[in-house]
Write an enzyme that holds these catalytic residues in place. Structure first.
Site, mmCIF file in Angstrom:
data_model
loop_
_atom_site.group_PDB
_atom_site.id
_atom_site.type_symbol
_atom_site.label_atom_id
_atom_site.label_comp_id
_atom_site.label_asym_id
_atom_site.label_seq_id
_atom_site.Cartn_x
_atom_site.Cartn_y
_atom_site.Cartn_z
ATOM 1 N N GLU A 1 88.241 55.953 71.858
ATOM 2 C CA GLU A 1 87.636 56.620 72.901
ATOM 3 C C GLU A 1 88.484 57.591 73.639
ATOM 4 O OE1 GLU A 1 84.485 55.010 75.145
ATOM 5 O OE2 GLU A 1 84.053 57.214 77.494
ATOM 6 N N LYS B 1 79.564 45.442 69.612
ATOM 7 C CA LYS B 1 80.304 45.765 70.322
ATOM 8 C C LYS B 1 81.341 45.450 71.650
ATOM 9 C CE LYS B 1 81.429 50.603 72.286
ATOM 10 N NZ LYS B 1 81.506 50.143 73.704
ATOM 11 N N ASP C 1 75.940 46.875 72.443
ATOM 12 C CA ASP C 1 77.360 47.010 73.565
ATOM 13 C C ASP C 1 77.757 45.978 74.729
ATOM 14 O OD1 ASP C 1 79.844 48.214 74.690
ATOM 15 O OD2 ASP C 1 78.697 50.638 75.391
ATOM 16 N N GLU D 1 84.390 45.952 75.030
ATOM 17 C CA GLU D 1 85.182 46.896 75.256
ATOM 18 C C GLU D 1 86.814 45.190 75.289
ATOM 19 O OE1 GLU D 1 85.045 49.459 78.872
ATOM 20 O OE2 GLU D 1 82.988 50.302 78.181
ATOM 21 N N ASP E 1 76.527 50.249 76.768
ATOM 22 C CA ASP E 1 76.241 50.104 77.572
ATOM 23 C C ASP E 1 75.801 51.515 79.313
ATOM 24 O OD1 ASP E 1 78.431 50.604 78.242
ATOM 25 O OD2 ASP E 1 79.126 49.061 79.063
ATOM 26 N N SER E 2 76.295 52.339 78.161
ATOM 27 C CA SER E 2 76.492 53.948 79.012
ATOM 28 C C SER E 2 74.195 54.139 79.240
ATOM 29 C CB SER E 2 76.381 55.010 78.157
ATOM 30 O OG SER E 2 76.022 54.928 76.816
#
Ligand code: KIV
Length: 270
Positions: free
Chosen positions: A180, A111, A81, A113, A42-43
């Site tokens: 991270e 993925k 993501d 978070e 999502d970056s």
């Protein structure tokens, strides 16, 4: 085609490589280099869509970019993501949103978070056939809660919370875990405590694999975090190429004869 089982097999024997990509040609470059996993992070929000953070990224935008990456990659495992609030609010919507990444966009896994709220969700998704990569430590979707992007797990209590959550996500069926921006000794402890591969970013050398944002790794980003490394200077190359193009058009040296075509049959008309 790399599978989640292949990653598990590599853990502890061979380092796992993972890079982000957001479009088909970049995915093809990353794939051809033999990278194991392509993360459509999502970056994409701050790296390619011009947002300040990842928070505005929608499920539609993610599906659009995941589709492009899935078309560009042949061998790498493509992981989508899940954007801010697309999972975790309610189970049905979470599963439908994650399912879109697999059914419509062509990812092989998602993925999330992660936190206490994603343990049962990870179990449910895994039962349904949606492989889940967990993500602990700095989770950038919490930027407003953190007030920035600080290192996580720096005191015993928060380090233990991360360790416990890592074990809980492994037990729930996650096939890998991104760690991270945490101390390297914590990442080493987590890696030793669980059997699924850990993939670090700013988490030191003892994880089973490493991930970086593509634009940071190739030197395309204007700014990159201190734990990243530029393995190239693509931004400078692009700037030089664009400068050369502008000069060539302005000076009239482009297009030259070899870039043009004259139709003889039109000679009588013009
Ligand atoms: O969105 C992203 O690119 C990520 C990686 C940095 C792990 O989550």
């Amino acid at each position: 085609m790399t599978t989640v089982r292949d990653l598990r097999g590599k853990a502890g024997t061979e380092p796992i490589t993972m890079l982000t990509a957001y479009d088909a040609p970049t995915a093809a470059i990353v794939d051809e280099a033999g990278v194991d996993v392509i993360l459509v992070g999502d970056s994409v929000g701050n790296v390619t869509l011009g947002h300040e953070t990842t928070l505005p990224v929608s499920v539609e935008a993610m599906a659009h970019h995941v589709g492009a990456v899935a078309r560009g990659a042949e061998d790498a495992l493509v992981v989508a993501d899940m954007p801010f609030l697309s999972v975790g609010v309610d189970e049905k919507a979470s599963i439908e949103n994650a399912g879109r990444m697999i059914k419509e966009a062509g990812a092989s896994a998602v993925k999330l978070e992660s936190g206490p709220h994603t343990v049962s969700l990870t179990e449910r998704m895994t039962q349904l056939g949606i492989p889940v990569m967990a993500h602990l430590g700095l989770t950038p979707q919490h930027v407003n809660q953190y007030g920035g992007y600080p290192r996580q797990g720096t005191d015993r209590e928060s380090a233990e919370r991360i360790l416990d959550l890592a074990v809980a996500h492994e037990d729930a069926g996650a096939f890998a875990l991104v760690l991270e921006h945490v101390p390297s000794n914590l990442a080493a402890e987590v890696t030793a405590a669980i059997d699924i591969p850990t993939i670090g970013i700013g988490a030191g050398p003892d994880c089973d694999g490493q991930v970086l944002v593509f634009n940071d790794a190739v030197g395309l980003s204007e700014w990159s975090p201190s734990f990243s490394h530029q393995f190239g200077s693509v931004r400078e190359e692009m700037e030089a190429a664009v400068d050369d193009y502008v000069s060539a058009v302005e000076s009239g040296s482009f297009p030259a004869a070899e870039h043009s075509y004259e139709e003889r049959e039109l000679d009588d008309i013009y």
